[in-house]
Scaffold this active site. Structure first.
Site, PDB file in Angstrom:
ATOM      1  N   ASN A  16       5.709 -10.262 -75.985  1.00  0.00           N
ATOM      2  CA  ASN A  16       4.740  -9.213 -75.635  1.00  0.00           C
ATOM      3  C   ASN A  16       3.322  -9.758 -75.703  1.00  0.00           C
ATOM      4  O   ASN A  16       2.926 -10.379 -76.693  1.00  0.00           O
ATOM      5  CB  ASN A  16       4.885  -8.017 -76.574  1.00  0.00           C
ATOM      6  CG  ASN A  16       4.020  -6.838 -76.159  1.00  0.00           C
ATOM      7  OD1 ASN A  16       2.803  -6.885 -76.255  1.00  0.00           O
ATOM      8  ND2 ASN A  16       4.650  -5.782 -75.691  1.00  0.00           N
ATOM      9  N   CYS A  81       7.395  -1.893 -79.425  1.00  0.00           N
ATOM     10  CA  CYS A  81       8.390  -1.935 -78.353  1.00  0.00           C
ATOM     11  C   CYS A  81       9.029  -0.569 -78.258  1.00  0.00           C
ATOM     12  O   CYS A  81       9.639  -0.101 -79.223  1.00  0.00           O
ATOM     13  CB  CYS A  81       9.445  -3.008 -78.600  1.00  0.00           C
ATOM     14  SG  CYS A  81      10.547  -3.221 -77.173  1.00  0.00           S
ATOM     15  N   LEU A  82       8.878   0.072 -77.117  1.00  0.00           N
ATOM     16  CA  LEU A  82       9.405   1.422 -76.928  1.00  0.00           C
ATOM     17  C   LEU A  82      10.889   1.404 -76.582  1.00  0.00           C
ATOM     18  O   LEU A  82      11.706   2.068 -77.207  1.00  0.00           O
ATOM     19  CB  LEU A  82       8.609   2.131 -75.836  1.00  0.00           C
ATOM     20  CG  LEU A  82       9.101   3.522 -75.417  1.00  0.00           C
ATOM     21  CD1 LEU A  82       7.928   4.479 -75.241  1.00  0.00           C
ATOM     22  CD2 LEU A  82       9.897   3.447 -74.104  1.00  0.00           C
ATOM     23  N   ASN A 168      10.321 -10.284 -69.629  1.00  0.00           N
ATOM     24  CA  ASN A 168       9.242  -9.568 -70.301  1.00  0.00           C
ATOM     25  C   ASN A 168       7.872 -10.197 -70.065  1.00  0.00           C
ATOM     26  O   ASN A 168       6.855  -9.501 -70.022  1.00  0.00           O
ATOM     27  CB  ASN A 168       9.525  -9.472 -71.804  1.00  0.00           C
ATOM     28  CG  ASN A 168       8.831  -8.291 -72.451  1.00  0.00           C
ATOM     29  OD1 ASN A 168       8.764  -7.204 -71.875  1.00  0.00           O
ATOM     30  ND2 ASN A 168       8.307  -8.483 -73.645  1.00  0.00           N
ATOM     31  N   CYS A 199       6.013   1.806 -71.265  1.00  0.00           N
ATOM     32  CA  CYS A 199       6.385   0.486 -71.764  1.00  0.00           C
ATOM     33  C   CYS A 199       5.157  -0.133 -72.397  1.00  0.00           C
ATOM     34  O   CYS A 199       4.065  -0.091 -71.809  1.00  0.00           O
ATOM     35  CB  CYS A 199       6.884  -0.395 -70.616  1.00  0.00           C
ATOM     36  SG  CYS A 199       7.107  -2.141 -71.042  1.00  0.00           S
TER      37      CYS A 199
END
Length: 260
Positions: A16, A81-82, A168, A199
């Protein structure tokens, strides 16, 4: 003397690159209009592909990350992080929050503990959203899980766009301004709120105000909701310029009732 400096902790997927930019960007904007100051700290969980298998494996690392952040005495910490939480089934963010809080307290830290998944749900409730439409980078099966999760919390999802980006890092590289065009493909008829990014990795902050102006409907994102709930947990005013409707005076009155 009131507290002025706050430590913000995030439990972040290793790939991320967005939550450590959008959350600080919002809080830096707040620093321009308010006296409080923030520092930002992260611990990372390994994840490359946004698949259910990798998400399950990544979730196992969350408790280690919470302990590491507790050692640095955060004031608030959140998962970043969803879909990793929403893919596990309805209401799972409450389970995760209890588990993380247990580890944090065992390590002698009083930080408020939250999740980005829970923050999106809570942010939508603060806005009084009953019907929403959303955009997400996930493959369609994962987007369906996100939709089901949100609907299990009493919010109807009228439409959802899936951009189907499995890597990602590629999600994080997507041009946020493309969302201004993407929203034209989204059914927003009679919705209360549009979620520009369901997101935490898909950038949206630069486009939120432009989308909101174009469609005349409140617009938010998971990163915005996470920032809002961090401020609520800290008992701080949540008005921030440039973050969409949730961070304006229109919804500021919800702060006290939402702070728990």
């Amino acid at each position: 003397m009131s507290k002025t400096f706050y430590r913000i902790g995030q439990i972040v997927p290793s790939s991320n690159t967005t939550m450590e930019t959008e959350v600080p960007a919002l809080l830096r904007s707040r620093e321009a209009v308010a006296p409080e100051r923030f520092t930002f700290h992260s611990s990372r969980m390994r994840m490359h592909k946004v698949t259910k298998e990798e998400l399950v494996a990544m979730n196992r690392e969350g408790l280690r990350c919470a302990a590491e952040l507790a050692d640095a005495r955060m004031d608030v910490m959140s998962t970043a992080c969803l879909v990793a939480i929403m893919a596990m089934g309805p209401g799972y963010h409450r389970t995760v929050e209890k588990e993380l809080e247990g580890v944090v307290r065992e390590n002698h830290c009083d930080a408020a503990v939250m999740t980005s998944a829970g923050a999106l749900i809570e942010g939508l409730h603060i806005m009084g959203a009953r019907r929403i439409s959303l955009m997400a980078p996930y493959m369609k099966p994962l987007t369906r899980l996100v939709v089901e999760y949100i609907e299990s919390e009493g919010i109807e999802v009228v439409d959802a766009l899936s951009f189907e980006i499995p890597d990602n890092l590629d999600v994080g590289r997507r041009d946020p301004m493309q969302l201004i065009e993407d929203v034209r493909k989204l059914n927003i008829s009679n919705v209360d709120v549009v979620v520009a990014s369901a997101c935490v990795q898909m950038q949206s902050l630069p486009a939120i105000e432009a989308i909101q102006s174009a469609i005349g409907i409140p617009v938010t994102s998971t990163a915005v909701c996470t920032t809002r709930r961090m401020l609520d947990k800290l008992g701080l005013d949540a008005r921030i310029p440039g973050g969409g409707a949730l961070l304006t005076a229109q919804f500021a009155s919800s702060l006290s009732s939402a702070a728990a």
